[in-house]
Design an enzyme around this catalytic site. Structure first.
Site, mmCIF file in Angstrom:
data_model
loop_
_atom_site.group_PDB
_atom_site.id
_atom_site.type_symbol
_atom_site.label_atom_id
_atom_site.label_comp_id
_atom_site.label_asym_id
_atom_site.label_seq_id
_atom_site.Cartn_x
_atom_site.Cartn_y
_atom_site.Cartn_z
ATOM 1 N N ARG A 244 50.769 42.140 40.273
ATOM 2 C CA ARG A 244 51.285 41.717 41.573
ATOM 3 C C ARG A 244 51.177 42.895 42.540
ATOM 4 O O ARG A 244 51.491 44.032 42.189
ATOM 5 C CB ARG A 244 52.764 41.306 41.472
ATOM 6 C CG ARG A 244 53.012 39.923 40.908
ATOM 7 C CD ARG A 244 52.521 38.814 41.849
ATOM 8 N NE ARG A 244 52.830 37.498 41.328
ATOM 9 C CZ ARG A 244 52.013 36.791 40.530
ATOM 10 N NH1 ARG A 244 50.842 37.283 40.173
ATOM 11 N NH2 ARG A 244 52.367 35.589 40.102
ATOM 12 N N GLU A 273 49.803 38.836 50.276
ATOM 13 C CA GLU A 273 48.710 37.852 50.168
ATOM 14 C C GLU A 273 48.966 36.668 51.093
ATOM 15 O O GLU A 273 50.116 36.236 51.187
ATOM 16 C CB GLU A 273 48.610 37.344 48.723
ATOM 17 C CG GLU A 273 48.078 38.404 47.805
ATOM 18 C CD GLU A 273 47.989 37.936 46.344
ATOM 19 O OE1 GLU A 273 48.006 36.719 46.084
ATOM 20 O OE2 GLU A 273 47.909 38.814 45.482
ATOM 21 N N HIS A 291 42.789 37.356 44.187
ATOM 22 C CA HIS A 291 43.698 36.823 43.155
ATOM 23 C C HIS A 291 42.977 35.831 42.225
ATOM 24 O O HIS A 291 43.301 34.643 42.190
ATOM 25 C CB HIS A 291 44.928 36.174 43.806
ATOM 26 C CG HIS A 291 46.101 36.076 42.879
ATOM 27 N ND1 HIS A 291 47.402 36.232 43.292
ATOM 28 C CD2 HIS A 291 46.172 35.843 41.544
ATOM 29 C CE1 HIS A 291 48.222 36.084 42.262
ATOM 30 N NE2 HIS A 291 47.487 35.839 41.176
HETATM 31 C C1 8YV Z 1 48.248 32.233 38.905
HETATM 32 C C2 8YV Z 1 49.313 34.472 38.337
HETATM 33 O O1 8YV Z 1 47.043 31.734 39.270
HETATM 34 O O2 8YV Z 1 50.340 33.083 36.741
HETATM 35 C C3 8YV Z 1 50.422 34.065 37.445
HETATM 36 O O3 8YV Z 1 51.428 34.786 37.426
HETATM 37 O O4 8YV Z 1 49.344 35.507 38.877
HETATM 38 C C4 8YV Z 1 48.097 33.699 38.689
HETATM 39 O O5 8YV Z 1 47.075 34.065 37.864
HETATM 40 C C5 8YV Z 1 49.244 31.912 39.958
HETATM 41 O O6 8YV Z 1 50.427 32.585 39.806
HETATM 42 C C6 8YV Z 1 49.520 30.448 40.010
HETATM 43 O O7 8YV Z 1 50.768 30.150 40.551
#
Ligand code: 8YV
Length: 329
Positions: A244, A273, A291
């Site tokens: 993140r 983002e 992402h």
């Molecule tokens: C997802 C992600 O695509 O799952 C996670 O925590 O960071 C991503 O890869 C995204 O969060 C979908 O809500």
């Protein structure tokens, strides 16, 4: 017997196979054209839904949750990270939160290694040469040189599922594995990975050739790589982030890359983002991705399957398998 199906509101377009199954099982409201919902639309959704299925792009904060209707009992996040949801407020209001752990581990670890290689070996720069205006004039012994990764030290921040999957891959590439984690991992895992544990993040940062961020974003990890800590990293080191954006002070990172205080960065995630710091965008020391860590068809279908299992289990009166408790964050 109450035969009415629960109203499940899905905030974004999901893979067809997932949406079809959700329509079979629940009274599911889909977002076919995938328009992201603004806060007003999210409020309208939580007022009406029995179950909400949000994603990382939806901020389910206290303001939204305070307007939730009596019916809302489950937020089944399509994603592993739950930093988009105020889990504590949800819990205080008797709303369960679930996520989708495990199914995006391998894809995210692959993307981490892809960024390590892309940054250290200058892959995007090289790929841009062929077919460009200047075009390729031929091989040269001193042109387009990157850095060898074999034999270098990789410091992993966050040795959970994804951190360990990165470590396995990195070990096969000949990297020495180091890590910092809230807790030291099981000795058997440490020995299999030949990993060195650092309880002091500062100490580890100062010694690594490559740093990879693989921890969740929680209040405790916000700006874990602060301006002060970034200064501890060696100027010839690379930083990779597939976790993140909020874990790194993005402004401080951009400033340091601009001032040649770091060799480069491979970033799949950003602090605000979809906005990306303009300094990062201009830098020739970075590889930036939008992402994409879990962006495989298989991964997204598996995530959907997890969401369905969590909802179905809950509706059938059981505790869903991927329940997230405030104490876990
Ligand atoms: C997802 C992600 O695509 O799952 C996670 O925590 O960071 C991503 O890869 C995204 O969060 C979908 O809500």
């Amino acid at each position: 017997m109450n035969t009415q199906k629960p109203l499940v509101i899905v905030t974004r377009k999901l893979p067809d196979v997932v949406e079809t199954r959700m329509r079979e099982l629940f009274d599911t409201r889909l977002n076919i054209d995938d328009t992201p919902m603004d806060q007003a639309a999210l409020v309208a959704a939580v007022k009406e839904a029995d179950v909400l299925v949000p994603t990382v792009t939806d901020r389910i904060d206290r303001a939204v949750l305070s307007q939730a209707g009596e019916n809302l009992k489950l937020i089944a996040n399509f994603g592993t990270g739950v930093d988009n949801i105020d889990v504590e407020t949800a819990s205080n209001r008797g709303i369960l939160v679930t996520n989708t752990p495990g199914v995006l581990t391998e894809d995210t670890a692959d993307m981490t290694m892809a960024l390590v290689l892309a940054v250290a070996r200058r892959l995007p720069e090289g790929a841009r040469v062929i077919g460009s205006d200047t075009n390729w004039t031929g091989w040269s012994p001193t042109w387009m040189l990157g850095n060898r990764i074999y034999g270098k030290r990789l410091g992993i921040i966050g040795m959970g599922r994804i951190g360990q999957a990165v470590a396995k891959r990195a070990k096969a590439f000949g990297l020495q594995i180091h890590y910092h984690n809230r807790r030291r991992v099981n000795p058997a895992i440490e020995s299999e990975l030949e990993a060195t544990y650092w309880d002091s993040l500062d100490q580890m940062l100062a010694r690594m050739d490559i740093i990879s961020v693989n921890c969740p974003h929680t209040p405790a990890t916000y700006h874990l790589l602060s301006a002060r800590r970034l200064k501890l990293i060696r100027p010839d080191a690379y930083i990779i982030n597939t976790a993140r954006g909020e874990v790194i002070d993005e402004n401080a990172l951009a400033r340091m890359l601009d001032g040649n205080e770091l060799a480069g960065a491979g970033l799949d995630v950003f602090e605000h983002e979809p906005a990306v710091n303009p300094k990062l965008v201009k830098s020739d020391r970075v590889v930036l991705l939008p992402h994409m860590g879990s962006a495989t068809i298989e991964g997204r279908v598996d995530m959907g399957e997890k969401v369905i299992i969590n909802i179905k289990t809950f509706i059938d009166g059981h505790t869903p398998p991927d329940r997230v408790l405030p104490s876990m964050l």
